[in-house]
Design an enzyme around this catalytic site. Structure first.
Site, mmCIF file in Angstrom:
data_model
loop_
_atom_site.group_PDB
_atom_site.id
_atom_site.type_symbol
_atom_site.label_atom_id
_atom_site.label_comp_id
_atom_site.label_asym_id
_atom_site.label_seq_id
_atom_site.Cartn_x
_atom_site.Cartn_y
_atom_site.Cartn_z
ATOM 1 N N SER A 158 -10.175 -0.946 6.681
ATOM 2 C CA SER A 158 -9.569 -0.726 5.358
ATOM 3 C C SER A 158 -8.889 -1.927 4.727
ATOM 4 O O SER A 158 -8.503 -1.861 3.569
ATOM 5 C CB SER A 158 -8.568 0.417 5.422
ATOM 6 O OG SER A 158 -9.258 1.620 5.327
ATOM 7 N N SER A 185 -9.904 1.656 2.635
ATOM 8 C CA SER A 185 -9.017 2.509 1.863
ATOM 9 C C SER A 185 -7.930 1.758 1.101
ATOM 10 O O SER A 185 -7.320 2.328 0.204
ATOM 11 C CB SER A 185 -8.339 3.510 2.801
ATOM 12 O OG SER A 185 -7.497 2.825 3.714
ATOM 13 N N LYS A 228 0.866 -1.179 0.000
ATOM 14 C CA LYS A 228 0.000 0.000 0.000
ATOM 15 C C LYS A 228 0.905 1.233 0.000
ATOM 16 O O LYS A 228 1.938 1.241 0.696
ATOM 17 C CB LYS A 228 -0.896 -0.037 1.242
ATOM 18 C CG LYS A 228 -1.977 1.039 1.293
ATOM 19 C CD LYS A 228 -2.891 0.816 2.504
ATOM 20 C CE LYS A 228 -3.997 1.848 2.613
ATOM 21 N NZ LYS A 228 -4.920 1.578 3.727
HETATM 22 N N1 GLN Z 1 -13.281 3.795 6.129
HETATM 23 C C1 GLN Z 1 -12.729 4.210 7.375
HETATM 24 C C2 GLN Z 1 -12.302 5.654 7.292
HETATM 25 O O1 GLN Z 1 -12.601 6.266 6.339
HETATM 26 C C3 GLN Z 1 -11.577 3.329 7.745
HETATM 27 C C4 GLN Z 1 -10.321 3.651 7.026
HETATM 28 C C5 GLN Z 1 -9.174 2.763 7.383
HETATM 29 O O2 GLN Z 1 -9.353 1.697 7.976
HETATM 30 N N2 GLN Z 1 -7.989 3.231 7.082
HETATM 31 O O3 GLN Z 1 -11.703 6.194 8.158
#
Ligand code: GLN
Length: 487
Positions: free
Chosen positions: A179, A155, A80
């Site tokens: 994410s 994400s 990532k």
């Molecule tokens: N979707 C969640 C957010 O927008 C989690 C994101 C993540 O786990 N990095 O914060």
């Protein structure tokens, strides 16, 4: 495409060992596949071909000398793009870091290099890992390999899409509120968030430090288990990393699960659940019964507060973590500031995207004097209640199951203008981060449009072996994991 790319790492490793293919050839085949399809997919921000081929060459030299290979040596992997790898651009999919080149390796990168795992590139994500659809990247959207008009989840959307489309065999993501698990479920692969502290986060660009964890993506549970083994362990450079021995998870995968108490989370089986997802989870319950598990109903009464708690704590922490991006030491600096203050404010106004700004403002507000007690402190107290719910639940059940998400992947753009609807996508995943427990998503079927459905499994802290075992058993009595996106 080289057919071997469709196979799990366990089989690719055998082919390397038997000299059916060299590691350089396997890496080249994966790079070719990326170059062929990634324009449609958008999974990669950049490629790190040189590093990958250099590593693959070392694998081939070892094979030629007849030496034993480290776990996952020669298996194509993506990182990532919020993880540092020397000499590679590490952008967090943000304009503010667009030209930032890593001067050091994250601990996970170093571990992968030590194990001779070729790192092929940096996978696209929501800017600073904030989002659930990967539409918040400053550069480009990621498309779901099962339907290019749909989101891959976020994400870690690029990490998930690259594995689901067989561009790479393995990848790493970070999970702050879901994410890893959410995109794994939307893309029909395995994604796992370890116990908080199991994997060092040194060199991961921080979002919310009390919640962030790095974890594996793979197309089988066994591959994910092996990748976690490679990256986990204590690290003096991350004081939150746990000083406990690394386990060989794969050796627990065939343990009998007769009598395992599988708890079904009541609150996640009702309201707002799509019919097809509900059916898939009911099927999973039947599978576990057939495997001899005992099904129990579990209630997590405070789960309904988890999104509210998360959006106070995660934003508060990110407002502090992202203060370092000020145009002085890293990345972008506005070209036309008249004084220092203007340099700071313009750099941040021009460098951050709208969702990141929203989070910084929310978090700054929650931490401001006068509101701290009402928001931040309250959220911390509520977090303890969510954690306590799990303590109670794990007295009655060994693992918990639920859908990973109440719905399957949605159309690109469908929730872009509705942050609340987007935040609700994480209803099933966020509480595991609040409690610091491990969780994973494993493929559990398809909806009426052919989009993948994920089953989430959660376990108590440091019970990764039990978690992988429960997931592996489920995976092997179904054939969902053998189905690949047609791209
Ligand atoms: N979707 C969640 C957010 O927008 C989690 C994101 C993540 O786990 N990095 O914060």
């Amino acid at each position: 495409m080289n057919e071997l790319l469709r196979k799990p790492a366990t089989e690719q490793a055998k082919a390397l060992k038997n000299k059916e293919i060299s590691a350089v050839e396997l890496t080249q085949a994966a790079l070719k596949r990326i170059k062929e399809i990634d324009e449609k997919l958008g999974a990669f921000n950049s490629l790190t071909e040189e590093t990958a081929l250099e590593t693959a060459k070392k694998v081939d030299e070892k094979i030629a000398r007849g030496e034993e290979l480290p776990l996952l040596a020669g298996i194509p992997l993506a990182l990532k793009d919020n993880m540092n790898l020397v000499g590679s651009k590490t952008t967090a999919s943000s304009k503010i870091l667009e030209n930032f080149v890593s001067p050091f390796n994250a601990t996970i990168s170093q571990k992968l290099l030590d194990n001779l795992v070729p790192i092929l590139g940096k996978a696209n994500l929501d800017e600073f890992a904030m989002g659930s659809s990967n539409e918040n990247s400053a550069f480009k959207k990621v498309h779901n390999p099962w339907d290019l008009n749909k989101v891959p989840g976020g994400s870690s959307g690029g990490s998930a899409a690259s594995v689901a489309s067989c561009e790479v065999t393995l990848s790493l993501g970070s999970d702050t509120g879901g994410s890893i698990r959410l995109p794994a479920s939307f893309c029909g692969i395995v994604g796992m968030k370890p116990t908080y502290g199991r994997v060092s986060r040194y060199g991961l660009i921080a979002f919310a430090s009390s919640l962030d964890q790095i974890g594996p993506f793979a197309r089988t549970v066994e591959d994910a288990a092996n990748l976690l083994e490679v990256i986990s362990g204590h690290d003096p450079k991350d004081s939150t990393s746990l000083n406990l021995p690394v386990e060989h998870y794969a050796s627990s995968l065939n343990n009998d699960i007769k009598g395992l108490r599988v708890g079904v989370i009541k609150e996640l089986m009702s309201e707002g659940l799509s019919e097809d997802v509900q059916k898939a989870v009911e099927n999973a319950i039947e599978c576990y019964k057939k495997l001899g598990a005992e099904i129990v109903e579990i209630s997590l009464p405070n789960l309904k507060h988890s999104i509210g708690i998360y959006y106070i704590l995660a934003t508060a922490e990110c407002s502090s973590n992202l203060a370092r991006f000020d145009g002085v030491r890293y990345g972008y600096r506005t070209p036309d500031a008249k004084n220092l203050l203007e340099m700071y404010t313009k750099t941040r106004a021009e460098g951050f995207g709208p969702e990141v700004k929203r989070r910084i403002m929310l978090g700054t507000y929650a931490l401001s004097s006068g509101y701290y007690d009402a928001y931040y402190k309250k959220a911390q107290q509520m977090r303890a209640l969510v954690t306590q719910d799990f303590v109670e639940a794990f007295k009655k059940a060994d693992v918990l199951i639920s859908p990973t998400c109440p719905n399957t992947a949605f159309e690109l753009g469908a929730k872009s203008n509705d942050p609340l609807a987007m935040y609700l996508t994480d209803i099933a995943t966020i509480s595991a981060n609040l409690a610091g427990i491990p969780g994973l998503s494993v493929p559990a079927g398809f909806d009426r449009d052919g989009m993948p459905i994920g089953l989430q499994i959660l376990a108590p802290q440091l019970q990764e072996a039990k978690l992988f075992n429960a997931a592996h058993k489920f995976e092997r009595v179904n054939d969902y994991y053998t189905k690949l996106a047609n791209i």
